[in-house]
Each structure stands twice: as C-alpha cells, then as structure tokens.
Design an enzyme around this catalytic site. Structure first.
Site, PDB file in Angstrom:
ATOM      1  N   SER A 117     -46.069 -17.251  -7.430  1.00  0.00           N
ATOM      2  CA  SER A 117     -47.184 -17.313  -6.483  1.00  0.00           C
ATOM      3  C   SER A 117     -47.819 -18.703  -6.487  1.00  0.00           C
ATOM      4  O   SER A 117     -47.140 -19.690  -6.256  1.00  0.00           O
ATOM      5  CB  SER A 117     -48.186 -16.207  -6.809  1.00  0.00           C
ATOM      6  N   ASP A 127     -44.299 -11.751  -2.768  1.00  0.00           N
ATOM      7  CA  ASP A 127     -44.829 -12.372  -3.988  1.00  0.00           C
ATOM      8  C   ASP A 127     -44.184 -11.778  -5.246  1.00  0.00           C
ATOM      9  O   ASP A 127     -44.158 -10.563  -5.442  1.00  0.00           O
ATOM     10  CB  ASP A 127     -46.345 -12.140  -4.021  1.00  0.00           C
TER      11      ASP A 127
END
Length: 381
Positions: free
Chosen positions: A49, A216
């Site tokens: 991320s 993600d």
C-alpha cells in the site's frame, strides 16, 4: 542480473520493509531520512500500500536523491486541496490541547474525504460509484489517475527494473483472493504495480495487470516480512521493519478511540508474533544444520535427511522493529488525514525513532551463530 551489496554493514542483505497505512506513511519517510544520514542503505526494499509508494521512490532514485523525492511526494499529497483557498499548514500552531487537536484533524480529514489529495486521488461524481458498470477500474469512490502521474514524475522505473536493488510490492487478486508479490526479479515493474498494491476498496479501484485485477495487499497481509524471509537462497540479513499500526494499545475511552483501536488491531499484521515465530524457526534450522554435520555418510541419501537438509541453514538475522503509535487525538481518520501538519508530525516521529534505534550499536552488529536471530523493538509509545 546479479546484485552486489552496496552497503558497508556485516550482512549479506539490508532489507527495508514498509507496511501499509495511508497518511501514516510519512513516518516511514522520516525513518528513511535517519537511515540515509546514518549511511544505512538498503539493497532490498519491499512494501504494501503506501509502503509500496515509499518503496518505489526509494528504489527508483539514486541514494542522494531519495529523501528529496520522498519529501516532494509527501508535500505534494498534503497540499491544501483548494490551494490558496484551503487551510494552509501553520508551523506555529503547536501544543494544542487534545480536544482541539482532534477537532482540527477531523475537520481536515473531512476536507480530504470531500476534495481528495493533490497528486494522489480525487472524488468521482457523487452517484458514479453506485451505478452498475462493466469497468472494474471505475468501481470506487475516488479516481487515482493523479497518482500515476506523480509516480512517473518521482520514480525512475528503469532504475527499478535494472535491479540495482531488490524490489517487491504485494497485492491481492480480486477474483481468486490470492496474494502476489510483484518482484523486479521476475516482473517488469511499472506504476500500475505500485498503484495496485495500494488499491484499497471501496475507496480506490482495482488495477488491471495482464488481464487480472488487483486490490491492496493489506487485505491479506500488511507487511512484507514473510515475503523477504521466504526468499531463496537465505542470506545473513539486517531487516528494518517499519509498521504503521500497533497491535498493542490502550483501552479506548470513547467510540472514536474504539474505532481507531479496531484499525490498529486489524492492520497491525501481528508484527511481534511473526518475528517471534521466525526466531524460533531459525533456531531450529540452525540446530538441524548442526545435527546434520554428525549424520553418518551412509544415511545422508535418505529422503528424510534430504528433506531436513533442504530446510537447514546457518544464516543469522537482526530484525529491527519500529512501529508508529497513534496519538489519542488522531482518531479513525488517521490513515486518510493527509494534512501538512500531521504529515510533519509523523515524519518527525519516524526520524526520531530511527535515530534512537541507531544509537544502539548492537543493532548493526552480527549476532553469533548460537543466537541466530536478534529482534530489537524500539516501539514503546
């Protein structure tokens, strides 16, 4: 191509591992600044991320430009969304009481939620996220095309793909739910791989890569530690793990603190538990390696002995853990409160924590073979 370790430390690998955490990620930038000043240069870097974004900036620039580029990114995304009409950063507003500070943070987070963050993401038209669409890349509240432009400006992807530094970012296949690392040893890395690693739904859209869609990596694992430890061949390693969520914390006093605590627990990745497990496993590998030295030659071709030999090794590792501890006034919006004031607070905290860690000379020294793995935790609140 083969990599050569450029660092001067007594390890075969210096790895920097960066967890996800949105706006908290400037803490990692502060840590890296202290590392650079102390001439602790990684030759491996991996992220999830926002950690993937920071990793790309580090791997995609020459050592002397990395801090400058990190500063450029974080100042870009924390500029007031309304420019001159927004609420600018005021370095003289310090020592606020807890309630005022919380109110200010929540107000700025609301502004980010409504207006987006410059150079990062912008809101889609109000009803668009709720309309049926065949475009998986549009199923989200925000558009992240600005992040692609920012990465292309700040990151030299040719440098990453030249493999001067081992680089990897984690993402999740939307259809299969399988976790994957985009590794520059096997994949030509581009902005899309970094963006996919941070495509947290429903805020950000899935990213298409080679006909597959990715979200993600933090949905499955929010830290690259296990990926690094699973790499073969194993190497003597100094690993700096920079986490943005703490599994440990205080008992919440209200529902806002309760929601904030839930986020910490959900995304903390159980850093200490993972490192303790690895420490035990590596001691077993060391013990097996020693025992195998005394196995009679006639038994060494047995399948059971070969199985043990494949897992045994005598490598050593230092793991340095730095974990950001949320302040009570930050609240549930801490991971999307992209204001300049808070960015500076996080950056300073990371810089301070890393300096304190590197004041301990044993951190940069090899453990003995008998010790195997040493874990240093400088993450007290």
């Amino acid at each position: 191509m083969a990599r050569r370790s450029a660092h001067h430390l007594p390890f075969e690998r210096v790895a920097l591992l960066l967890q996800g955490g949105g706006a908290l990620g400037s803490y990692q930038a502060g840590v890296y600044q202290a590392m650079a000043e102390g001439k602790v240069h990684p030759d491996w870097v991996a992220g999830i991320s926002i950690g993937a974004v920071n990793s790309a900036i580090i791997a995609g620039n020459a050592p002397e430009r990395r801090v400058e580029r990190l500063r450029d990114f974080w100042e870009t995304v924390t500029a007031p969304p309304l420019g001159a009409f927004g609420l600018p950063y005021n370095p003289f507003l310090k020592n606020l009481d807890e309630h005022t500070h919380r109110l200010l943070n929540q107000t700025r987070a609301f502004g980010i939620m409504m207006m987006g963050a410059p150079g990062f993401f912008a809101p889609r038209p109000p009803m668009m996220p709720f309309l049926p669409t065949t475009q998986a890349g549009e199923v989200s509240y925000y558009d992240v095309s600005a992040l692609k432009e920012t990465l292309e400006r700040l990151v030299d992807f040719d440098r990453i793909n030249a493999q001067e530094m081992h680089f990897g970012v984690g993402a999740v296949n939307v259809k299969t739910g399988n976790f994957i690392y985009f590794d520059n040893a096997t994949t030509k890395i581009g902005p899309q791989h970094v963006i996919a690693s941070g495509a947290l739904p429903p805020g950000f859209p899935a990213v298409e890569i080679d006909g597959e869609f990715y979200w993600d990596g933090g949905l499955v694992s929010n830290t690259p530690l296990q990926w690094m430890l699973d790499q073969r061949p194993r190497l003597d390693t100094l690993a700096l793990q920079i986490d943005l969520w703490s599994a440990r914390g205080e008992l919440p006093r209200d529902v806002i603190e309760a929601d904030s605590r839930v986020k910490d627990i959900r995304y903390s990745s159980r850093t200490r538990a993972a490192t303790d497990q690895y420490k035990r496993a590596q001691k077993l590998r060391l013990a097996v390696a020693e025992v195998l030295k005394h196995i009679p030659p006639k038994l060494r071709d047995a399948d059971e002995v070969k199985l043990l030999a494949a897992e045994a090794d005598d490598k050593i590792c230092n793991i340095v853990q730095l974990i950001y501890h949320t302040r009570s006034y930050e609240g549930i919006s801490k991971d999307f409160e992209f204001s300049r004031r808070t960015m500076e607070e996080h950056w300073e905290a990371g810089y301070r924590d890393a300096l304190r860690a590197m004041q301990h000379p044993e951190v940069l020294k090899r453990p003995t073979r008998e010790e195997g793995v040493q874990v240093f935790d400088f993450s007290t609140p």
